[in-house]
Design a protein around this motif. Structure first.
Motif, PDB file in Angstrom:
ATOM      1  N   ILE A 189       0.864  -1.182   0.000  1.00  0.00           N
ATOM      2  CA  ILE A 189       0.000   0.000   0.000  1.00  0.00           C
ATOM      3  C   ILE A 189       0.898   1.228   0.000  1.00  0.00           C
ATOM      4  CG2 ILE A 189      -1.856   1.250   1.159  1.00  0.00           C
ATOM      5  CD1 ILE A 189      -2.660  -1.361   2.500  1.00  0.00           C
ATOM      6  N   ALA A 190       0.850   1.998  -1.076  1.00  0.00           N
ATOM      7  CA  ALA A 190       1.708   3.176  -1.200  1.00  0.00           C
ATOM      8  C   ALA A 190       1.308   4.228  -0.175  1.00  0.00           C
ATOM      9  CB  ALA A 190       1.612   3.757  -2.603  1.00  0.00           C
ATOM     10  N   PRO A 191       2.279   4.988   0.350  1.00  0.00           N
ATOM     11  CA  PRO A 191       1.972   6.057   1.315  1.00  0.00           C
ATOM     12  C   PRO A 191       0.915   7.012   0.766  1.00  0.00           C
ATOM     13  CG  PRO A 191       4.336   5.704   1.176  1.00  0.00           C
ATOM     14  CD  PRO A 191       3.730   4.881   0.078  1.00  0.00           C
ATOM     15  N   GLY A 192      -0.082   7.313   1.576  1.00  0.00           N
ATOM     16  CA  GLY A 192      -1.149   8.221   1.150  1.00  0.00           C
ATOM     17  C   GLY A 192      -2.311   7.540   0.462  1.00  0.00           C
ATOM     18  N   ASN A 193      -2.171   6.238   0.165  1.00  0.00           N
ATOM     19  CA  ASN A 193      -3.243   5.502  -0.513  1.00  0.00           C
ATOM     20  C   ASN A 193      -4.118   4.739   0.486  1.00  0.00           C
ATOM     21  OD1 ASN A 193      -2.356   6.363  -2.979  1.00  0.00           O
ATOM     22  ND2 ASN A 193      -1.666   4.361  -3.708  1.00  0.00           N
ATOM     23  N   THR A 194      -5.405   4.681   0.162  1.00  0.00           N
ATOM     24  CA  THR A 194      -6.341   3.811   0.878  1.00  0.00           C
ATOM     25  C   THR A 194      -6.951   2.868  -0.147  1.00  0.00           C
ATOM     26  OG1 THR A 194      -6.875   5.540   2.480  1.00  0.00           O
ATOM     27  CG2 THR A 194      -8.421   3.711   2.290  1.00  0.00           C
ATOM     28  N   LEU A 195      -6.856   1.567   0.102  1.00  0.00           N
ATOM     29  CA  LEU A 195      -7.353   0.576  -0.855  1.00  0.00           C
ATOM     30  C   LEU A 195      -8.760   0.111  -0.496  1.00  0.00           C
ATOM     31  CD1 LEU A 195      -4.320   0.585  -1.572  1.00  0.00           C
ATOM     32  CD2 LEU A 195      -4.479  -1.881  -1.920  1.00  0.00           C
ATOM     33  N   SER A 196      -9.564  -0.103  -1.537  1.00  0.00           N
ATOM     34  CA  SER A 196     -10.912  -0.651  -1.331  1.00  0.00           C
ATOM     35  C   SER A 196     -10.920  -2.166  -1.528  1.00  0.00           C
ATOM     36  CB  SER A 196     -11.913   0.012  -2.287  1.00  0.00           C
ATOM     37  OG  SER A 196     -11.506  -0.143  -3.637  1.00  0.00           O
ATOM     38  N   TRP A 197      -9.761  -2.733  -1.808  1.00  0.00           N
ATOM     39  CA  TRP A 197      -9.547  -4.180  -1.856  1.00  0.00           C
ATOM     40  C   TRP A 197     -10.449  -4.887  -2.875  1.00  0.00           C
ATOM     41  CZ3 TRP A 197      -5.138  -5.742  -0.104  1.00  0.00           C
ATOM     42  CH2 TRP A 197      -4.515  -5.014   0.929  1.00  0.00           C
TER      43      TRP A 197
END
Length: 376
Positions: free
Chosen positions: A272-280
């Motif tokens: 997970i890249a810094p600043g990213n939020t994943l919805s998977w």
């Protein structure tokens, strides 16, 4: 069998569909308009145009931007094939730039070397729901006066620095196939802040009819039958109302996998890249180099024998048979994407996957890895 994916349909979705069937409008009705408004509001854009697939949405954007024969679009070779096919539909050429080994998205520093006088756009893909580096992409697009197309088919609900995917490019897309974060059965959408693009996509999706006061048998431009029906829109309304619940479920499954897999030697878990939020969208791990290629495929077969469905994700686009035949692509042209493609393993992943099922998946994966390693 623990399946690779499974939709999450409740009585609310069933009722929404039945309500449509009991209504006088099965197409081009109020549910479509409501779903589009809700999508736009959720994403933080002015316009959404719901259609019958993410592929259709992407095709409409390419056409709405005037991309055609002689033009080039820079994109990633590591994606579902539709992201490149939509460029070919309009006679333009996809030009590939290799990927970042961590995010698995297009490697932004490699883009500028690919820009020519023929380049008209950059098409970024949020692979496995990981947002692309939109800050850097927008700078390059602005510097070279290029369109930025955002393929967020796998990333509804993901965020880049607090802003939702689907809102960064000149236009973006979502897809609603049953394995996506929300589903309409089949479906997709165009997202944009540009009224001209939205109107063009809306008209073309409806056989080229005029947006306002158009006659049913009058067609003002070349169009397609890409419409979303009312049953699908009704289901989409409910699914989007449940989005917080859905994303929380998916994060929980991802967290279970992380805790269960983090100590397995040589296994690379999703970055997970810094600043990213994943919805998977999916849960894809990278196997050790020793399992690349045939041994990875053998692992998938062994897991299947144990009633656990797994898959490779993705085969690189440039090495698809059609692309090799048509454009003479060869192995070794995009080494990072090719190397990743040989080692990826998608594990069962869906909203209602139970903790006990995750444990079964991990137990069998651990045993299969040990078994195949012993065959070396």
């Amino acid at each position: 069998m623990i399946p690779l994916s499974k939709q999450d349909i409740t009585d609310l979705e069933k009722k929404a569909v039945m309500d449509v069937l009991d209504s006088p409008k099965l197409g081009l009705g109020p549910r479509l308009q409501e779903f589009e408004k809700n999508l736009a509001d959720f994403t933080g854009v002015k316009y959404a145009v719901a259609v019958n697939s993410g592929t259709s949405a992407l095709h409409l954007i390419v056409r709405a931007l005037g991309i055609g024969p002689g033009d080039e679009v820079i994109t990633t070779p590591f994606s579902f094939v539709a992201s490149s096919n939509c460029i070919l539909y309009e006679g333009a050429k996809p030009v590939f730039a290799d990927i970042d080994p961590n995010t698995l998205n297009i490697d932004v520093p490699k883009i500028e070397k690919k820009i020519t006088k023929k380049t008209k756009a950059i098409l970024a893909v949020d692979v496995f729901s990981q947002p692309a580096d939109y800050g850097a992409l927008k700078k390059i697009a602005k510097k070279h006066k290029l369109f930025l197309i955002e393929d967020s088919a796998e990333a509804l609900g993901s965020e880049y620095k607090g802003k939702k995917c689907g809102s960064f490019g000149d236009a973006g897309v979502f897809a609603f196939y049953p394995n996506k974060q929300i589903t309409t059965g089949e479906g997709g959408a165009v997202l944009t802040n540009n009224k001209k693009i939205a109107d063009a996509c809306r008209s073309m999706s409806n056989q080229g009819r005029a947006i306002k006061d158009g006659k049913w048998l009058e067609h003002v431009q070349l169009g397609y039958n890409y419409r979303m029906d009312e049953m699908s829109a009704g289901m989409g309304i409910v699914q989007l109302q449940r989005i917080k619940e859905i994303l929380a479920k998916r994060k929980q499954v991802a967290d279970w996998y992380y805790e269960a897999l983090k100590d397995i030697e040589g296994l690379e878990l999703p970055y997970i890249a810094p600043g990213n939020t994943l919805s998977w969208f999916v849960y894809v791990v990278k196997l050790p180099e020793s399992f690349a290629g045939k041994k990875r495929d053998q692992l998938i077969q062994e897991m299947g024998k144990r009633q656990v469905q797994c898959s490779n994700y993705f085969q690189t686009i440039h090495l698809q048979p059609f692309y090799q035949k048509e454009f003479k692509y060869k192995a070794g042209m995009y080494p990072v994407a090719e190397g990743v493609s040989k080692r990826t393993l998608a594990l069962p992943f869906f909203n209602n996957l139970k903790k006990e099922e995750v444990d079964i998946v991990v137990k069998n994966l651990t045993e299969c890895l040990a078994y195949l390693k012993g065959q070396s």
